[in-house]
Motif scaffolding. Structure first.
Motif, PDB file in Angstrom:
ATOM      1  N   ARG A  95      -2.651   1.981  -5.828  1.00 30.54           N
ATOM      2  CA  ARG A  95      -3.260   1.765  -3.990  1.00 30.54           C
ATOM      3  C   ARG A  95      -4.533   1.009  -3.761  1.00 30.54           C
ATOM      4  O   ARG A  95      -4.862   0.404  -3.349  1.00 30.54           O
ATOM      5  CB  ARG A  95      -2.998   2.991  -3.004  1.00 30.54           C
ATOM      6  CG  ARG A  95      -1.386   2.920  -3.089  1.00 30.54           C
ATOM      7  CD  ARG A  95      -1.187   4.761  -2.674  1.00 30.54           C
ATOM      8  NE  ARG A  95      -0.283   5.069  -1.735  1.00 30.54           N
ATOM      9  CZ  ARG A  95       0.247   6.151  -1.530  1.00 30.54           C
ATOM     10  NH1 ARG A  95      -1.007   6.833  -1.262  1.00 30.54           N
ATOM     11  NH2 ARG A  95       1.626   6.689  -1.639  1.00 30.54           N
ATOM     12  N   THR A 146       7.836   0.601  -3.183  1.00 35.08           N
ATOM     13  CA  THR A 146       7.362   0.059  -1.504  1.00 35.08           C
ATOM     14  C   THR A 146       8.134   0.853  -1.041  1.00 35.08           C
ATOM     15  O   THR A 146       9.601   1.337  -0.959  1.00 35.08           O
ATOM     16  CB  THR A 146       7.471  -1.393  -1.043  1.00 35.08           C
ATOM     17  OG1 THR A 146       8.428  -1.489  -2.030  1.00 35.08           O
ATOM     18  CG2 THR A 146       6.541  -1.807  -1.824  1.00 35.08           C
ATOM     19  N   GLN A 193      -2.204   6.730  -7.196  1.00 36.49           N
ATOM     20  CA  GLN A 193      -3.719   6.712  -6.286  1.00 36.49           C
ATOM     21  C   GLN A 193      -4.048   5.149  -6.426  1.00 36.49           C
ATOM     22  O   GLN A 193      -4.755   4.662  -6.492  1.00 36.49           O
ATOM     23  CB  GLN A 193      -4.154   7.918  -7.399  1.00 36.49           C
ATOM     24  CG  GLN A 193      -3.973   9.187  -5.394  1.00 36.49           C
ATOM     25  CD  GLN A 193      -3.653   9.114  -4.895  1.00 36.49           C
ATOM     26  OE1 GLN A 193      -3.908   8.101  -3.938  1.00 36.49           O
ATOM     27  NE2 GLN A 193      -3.166   9.944  -4.199  1.00 36.49           N
ATOM     28  N   LEU A 243       0.900  -1.047   0.049  1.00 34.81           N
ATOM     29  CA  LEU A 243       0.021  -0.156   0.197  1.00 34.81           C
ATOM     30  C   LEU A 243       0.514   1.648  -0.104  1.00 34.81           C
ATOM     31  O   LEU A 243       0.205   1.986  -0.719  1.00 34.81           O
ATOM     32  CB  LEU A 243      -0.514   0.277   0.782  1.00 34.81           C
ATOM     33  CG  LEU A 243      -2.622  -0.494   1.122  1.00 34.81           C
ATOM     34  CD1 LEU A 243      -2.723  -0.650   2.927  1.00 34.81           C
ATOM     35  CD2 LEU A 243      -3.360   0.475   0.314  1.00 34.81           C
ATOM     36  N   CYS A 244       2.407   1.019   0.309  1.00 34.81           N
ATOM     37  CA  CYS A 244       2.810   2.381   1.004  1.00 34.81           C
ATOM     38  C   CYS A 244       3.538   2.459  -0.402  1.00 34.81           C
ATOM     39  O   CYS A 244       4.882   3.413  -0.181  1.00 34.81           O
ATOM     40  CB  CYS A 244       3.887   2.644   1.791  1.00 34.81           C
ATOM     41  SG  CYS A 244       5.209   1.021   1.089  1.00 34.81           S
TER      42      CYS A 244
END
Ligand code: FES
Length: 236
Positions: free
Chosen positions: A85, A62, A82, A47-48
């Motif tokens: 993610r 990441t 975006q 997610l990062c």
């Protein structure tokens, strides 16, 4: 010291810091579910993800395990980042459809549907419990079982682990709070790991504060006599 730019902001980071740490210190939000400063990064949740430019090269990395470098340009909120993610979050939500922490993130990241078949798991496989047990507590009570879709975190052979001292560290770090610890009738219980241990009371105030397994572990580790260890932090 290392100078870099994150979302157009000049940031001074420490040598060896990760992009995620530098961004957080600069007040820039990057979602990160499998990161904890006490354990080595594992880059499991993805997610990062951020966009990093060094020289002429731009790539997605990441941020939790990518180190800062002089002159680096980081973008944390481009459309591509975006999108990436949102896709990752959708996959996590498909695996674990009922986690409020993921639903909260979905609102922040703008995920309003999940296009993948839903499973019924509650573990996002961030591995924080496994890594905390090994790296912080120094035990190996937890590990992974199977691969791919069937991969899960459990105790060896799915039996109560002899190594587990029920310290609760795994429960503390779980970002989706699915490793509950219950204390009742003088016992600490962690059902997820099929484990139960009698609680020890402080010899000064009488408050239960550790398990018998923790006491044994500390005795072996420190060589201190039992009476010295059986005093809680408040009474010490
Ligand atoms: S926080 Fe970086 S991959 Fe999970």
């Amino acid at each position: 010291m290392v100078k870099l730019t994150i979302d157009g902001k000049e940031v001074v980071a420490r040598e060896g810091q990760t992009v995620l740490e530098a961004a957080r210190e600069a007040g820039i939000f990057i979602p990160a579910l499998c990161y904890h400063h006490e354990v080595k990064p594992y880059a499991a949740c993805r997610l990062c993800m951020v966009e990093v430019t060094r020289g002429k090269r731009t790539r997605f990395v990441t941020s939790c395990d990518y180190k800062v470098a002089e002159g680096m340009v980081v973008r944390t909120d481009t459309e591509k980042v975006q999108k990436c993610r949102r896709m990752v979050l959708e996959l996590l939500m498909a695996r674990c459809p009922n986690l409020p922490q993921l639903q909260e993130l979905a609102q922040i990241l703008g995920v309003d549907r999940v296009r993948f078949p839903e499973g019924d798991d509650d573990c996002i496989l961030c591995g924080l419990c496994v890594r905390t047990c090994a790296e912080v507590v120094g035990l190996h009570a937890l590990g992974y079982e199977s691969r791919g879709f069937h991969r899960r975190v459990t105790t060896p052979f799915d039996e109560p682990s002899e190594e587990c001292i029920l310290c609760g560290a795994c429960s503390y770090v779980c970002p989706v709070e699915v490793v509950p610890v219950v204390e009742e009738d003088g016992y600490r219980v962690m059902e997820r790991w099929h484990k139960k241990s009698r609680l020890v009371a402080c010899t000064k105030c009488g408050k239960f504060f550790m398990t018998e397994d923790e006491l044994k572990f500390l005795q072996e580790k420190t060589g201190l006599p039992e009476e010295r260890l059986k005093v809680c932090a408040d009474c010490r």
